[in-house]
Design an enzyme around this catalytic site. Structure first.
Site, PDB file in Angstrom:
ATOM      1  NE  ARG A 244      -0.253   0.447   4.974  1.00  0.00           N
ATOM      2  CZ  ARG A 244       0.627   1.337   5.413  1.00  0.00           C
ATOM      3  NH1 ARG A 244       0.892   2.402   4.681  1.00  0.00           N
ATOM      4  NH2 ARG A 244       1.249   1.177   6.567  1.00  0.00           N
ATOM      5  CE1 TYR A 250      -1.435  -2.350  17.212  1.00  0.00           C
ATOM      6  CE2 TYR A 250      -3.219  -0.735  17.338  1.00  0.00           C
ATOM      7  CZ  TYR A 250      -2.679  -1.959  17.710  1.00  0.00           C
ATOM      8  OH  TYR A 250      -3.362  -2.778  18.567  1.00  0.00           O
ATOM      9  CB  ALA A 313      -4.371   5.644   8.806  1.00  0.00           C
ATOM     10  N   GLY A 315      -4.523   4.483   3.245  1.00  0.00           N
ATOM     11  CA  GLY A 315      -3.404   4.021   2.433  1.00  0.00           C
ATOM     12  C   GLY A 315      -3.924   3.033   1.412  1.00  0.00           C
ATOM     13  CB  ALA A 328      -7.276   1.878   9.647  1.00  0.00           C
ATOM     14  CB  CYS A 346       0.897   8.578   9.290  1.00  0.00           C
ATOM     15  SG  CYS A 346      -0.524   7.498   9.569  1.00  0.00           S
TER      16      CYS A 346
END
Length: 393
Positions: A244, A250, A313, A315, A328, A346
């Site tokens: 990704r 995490y 996040a 990605g 996420a 990140c």
């Protein structure tokens, strides 16, 4: 459509030019304008453009409505102007949820994505050899030509994006060798047998008669996901490099992970990864708004933020415009795993991490409750139907 030209054929003439033939083109032009140029216009100009296009479409059809074709919805300052089509497109995504089974090993969730991706790519290759055969979107059992939404809650793990820097694994600085051995195994260029990288062994044989579940079981249980003993963080969590985009992050219990597998070449979408990322962020923003949490984008960094802290996040990856990975949302994870003595989440040193639980306290919803809202917002933002839902493991 060539109205000023005396040689322009009229709609419905024997030239073959009809509303049906130009309407998709007009809508495509409108989408392009909305996605790429609307920010340069003031709200009044945007509305005038929408009304102009709508009137062109609807007047040609003999209608008086000026909003039946395309509309623009002005959102909050943190959002962006998106186009919507009042009549939902004839397109659907199928939902596969592993949430009822609880946290799933990250490796198995990764295999789910790649089995579905490879089946769709194989389908597209077959169709390329059958150009005169109509595409069949109904093959749901074997993956076929479907769009998918995968819902997971992972067991604890750290992942590095394909171009992520090992420098954001801050714990390596405290290793006796400066983390040299672990950096080597996690390097984005390293492909050795001991690389801490998820990879399906291509020599593994699979059967064309297997269902998706059977193939996932086979690849997950036969050590076909090729990875040596992973690199481990000081807290005992494994670290993998994957394909990704983005830096280190995490995943773990209390976090909603959504992997959309969409064909961006389909007319329902835009063949533009920047557009796709902004849409994913909008899904998150609308989801959080349903829980009365005000969130925003960042002008530089991908993801969604509450104040100065990241709450979700993003990605993604794509292969022949089929997307994998995704988003996420931190619902109620253990935020200690984002400790900057272990990772720089990140890759952003000056910002923190937060969650829905931090914002709402005891009123925090469950991961499954957030998933229900996120699915609704996903359908609204992408303007597609969510046709079916199955439980996976």
């Amino acid at each position: 459509v060539g109205r000023s030209s005396p040689h322009a054929p009229a709609l419905g003439s024997r030239s073959g030019l009809s509303l049906g033939s130009i309407r998709p083109a007009l809508i495509s032009i409108a989408r392009h304008l909305f996605c790429h140029n609307m920010r340069a216009l003031c709200p009044h100009q945007r509305n005038q453009l929408v009304l102009c296009i709508s009137n062109c479409l609807d007047t040609t059809r003999g209608r008086t409505s000026c909003v039946a074709g395309v509309s623009v919805k002005r959102q909050s300052e943190s959002a962006f102007s998106t186009h919507t089509v009042n009549a939902r497109r004839n397109h659907a995504a199928h939902v596969l949820s592993a949430l009822p089974a609880g946290p799933l090993p990250y490796e198995r969730g990764w295999v789910w994505q790649h089995v579905l991706l490879n089946r769709r790519l194989n389908y597209m290759r077959m169709q390329q050899n059958r150009l005169n055969q109509k595409l069949d979107d109904t093959n749901t059992e074997n993956g076929g030509n479907n769009d998918w939404l995968l819902l997971f809650e992972h067991e604890p793990v750290y992942t590095l994006g394909r171009g992520a820097s090992e420098d954001h694994l801050t714990f390596l600085n405290n290793e006796s060798d400066g983390g040299a051995e672990k950096r080597r195994r996690l390097s984005r260029k390293y492909r050795g047998a001991d690389a801490s990288r998820l990879n399906i062994d291509r020599s593994t044989r699979t059967s064309q008669t297997w269902s998706v579940d059977e193939e996932v079981d086979h690849l997950s249980n036969q050590s076909s996901v090729r990875v040596a003993t992973p690199v481990y963080a000081p807290n005992g969590l494994p670290i993998y490099r994957i394909e990704r985009g983005g830096e280190v992050t995490y995943h773990g219990p209390g976090q909603l992970v959504m992997y959309p597998l969409l064909n961006l070449k389909h007319p329902a979408y835009e063949q533009d990864l920047h557009w796709y990322l902004r849409q994913i962020e909008e899904v998150i923003i609308q989801t959080l708004a349903e829980f009365d949490i005000q969130s925003n984008r960042d002008e530089i960094n991908t993801g969604v933020w509450v104040g100065q802290n990241k709450i979700a996040a993003v990605g993604v990856s794509s292969s022949r415009w089929i997307t994998t990975h995704g988003l996420a949302i931190n619902v109620s994870p253990n935020l200690d795993h984002f400790d900057k003595d272990i990772i720089t989440p990140c890759g952003i040193e000056e910002r923190g991490v937060t969650s829905i639980a931090c914002a709402l306290g005891a009123a925090c919803p469950t991961v499954e409750e957030v998933a229900e809202v996120a699915l609704k917002c996903f359908g609204n933002v992408f303007d597609i139907e969510l046709a079916s839902r199955d439980t996976i493991r």
